[in-house]
Scaffold this motif. Sequence first.
Motif, PDB file in Angstrom:
ATOM      1  N   GLY A 208       4.956 -10.509  -1.009  1.00 52.93           N
ATOM      2  CA  GLY A 208       4.972  -9.050  -1.069  1.00 52.93           C
ATOM      3  C   GLY A 208       3.574  -8.533  -1.349  1.00 52.93           C
ATOM      4  N   TRP A 209       3.322  -7.297  -0.961  1.00 52.02           N
ATOM      5  CA  TRP A 209       2.017  -6.672  -1.120  1.00 52.02           C
ATOM      6  C   TRP A 209       1.635  -6.636  -2.596  1.00 52.02           C
ATOM      7  N   ILE A 210       0.394  -7.020  -2.920  1.00 51.04           N
ATOM      8  CA  ILE A 210      -0.091  -6.906  -4.295  1.00 51.04           C
ATOM      9  C   ILE A 210      -1.579  -6.555  -4.270  1.00 51.04           C
ATOM     10  N   GLU A 211      -1.934  -5.482  -4.955  1.00 49.03           N
ATOM     11  CA  GLU A 211      -3.337  -5.101  -5.044  1.00 49.03           C
ATOM     12  C   GLU A 211      -3.999  -5.970  -6.102  1.00 49.03           C
ATOM     13  N   LEU A 212      -5.122  -6.579  -5.751  1.00 44.24           N
ATOM     14  CA  LEU A 212      -5.821  -7.500  -6.643  1.00 44.24           C
ATOM     15  C   LEU A 212      -6.989  -6.836  -7.357  1.00 44.24           C
ATOM     16  N   MET A 213      -7.807  -6.130  -6.600  1.00 45.97           N
ATOM     17  CA  MET A 213      -9.071  -5.626  -7.116  1.00 45.97           C
ATOM     18  C   MET A 213      -9.369  -4.251  -6.554  1.00 45.97           C
ATOM     19  N   ARG A 214     -10.057  -3.463  -7.366  1.00 48.89           N
ATOM     20  CA  ARG A 214     -10.476  -2.130  -6.942  1.00 48.89           C
ATOM     21  C   ARG A 214     -11.896  -1.899  -7.443  1.00 48.89           C
ATOM     22  N   LEU A 215     -12.758  -1.439  -6.549  1.00 43.76           N
ATOM     23  CA  LEU A 215     -14.121  -1.089  -6.925  1.00 43.76           C
ATOM     24  C   LEU A 215     -14.187   0.422  -7.005  1.00 43.76           C
ATOM     25  N   GLY A 216     -14.539   0.942  -8.164  1.00 45.85           N
ATOM     26  CA  GLY A 216     -14.560   2.389  -8.364  1.00 45.85           C
ATOM     27  C   GLY A 216     -13.156   2.954  -8.300  1.00 45.85           C
TER      28      GLY A 216
END
Length: 191
Positions: free
Chosen positions: A96-104
């Motif tokens: 399933g979709w999973i957000e790992l990292m975000r810049l800003g």
Amino acid sequence: MGSVQRGVIAAGVAALLLAVSPVAGAQPFGDDFESGNLGAWDRVSGAPQITTATSHHGRYSLKLPPRRSGHLITHNYRRPARRASLTFSYRRQRAGWIELMRLGRNRLRLADNGRGRLVIRHGRRVISAGRVRRAGNWNRVTIQFDARRDRVRVFRNGSRTARWLRVPRLRAERRVSFGARPARNGPLYLD
């Protein structure tokens, strides 16, 4: 010159190279959590746990439990990095979709789509998608930032080539965050 003197000089050169790193402050993933310390991270929320249950390097990894409201660990760079890189390993338990990292805020986001693809987004637009190992396996990611030219490239699992991706206003960003979102697809392990 003796071997001891050469060793001292080499150690001094290494320390100097670290001191002039393009990114100020402690580096996230600098010790792969082996110290059991989250000191390189400026903000820690929720209940991340140092664990020996699974690890990619050494003995320890960081378990980020599922969470509905945002990311769990954040590192703020003291000044913008002109050229820098960040390497980390991750393992997810479920498909399933999973957000790992975000810049800003929304400048650059990395997500695992749950079907063997690492998706790189700028805002809502997908700018790249490349193969990664499926749930239950470790993936190694290296991100190279070139803030002077507003671009990044992402290497997956030892790949030797990656194209530069344009990310407008990248030079203004100073914060990188990691976490498992949405909650139903966690937990996420980092090393």
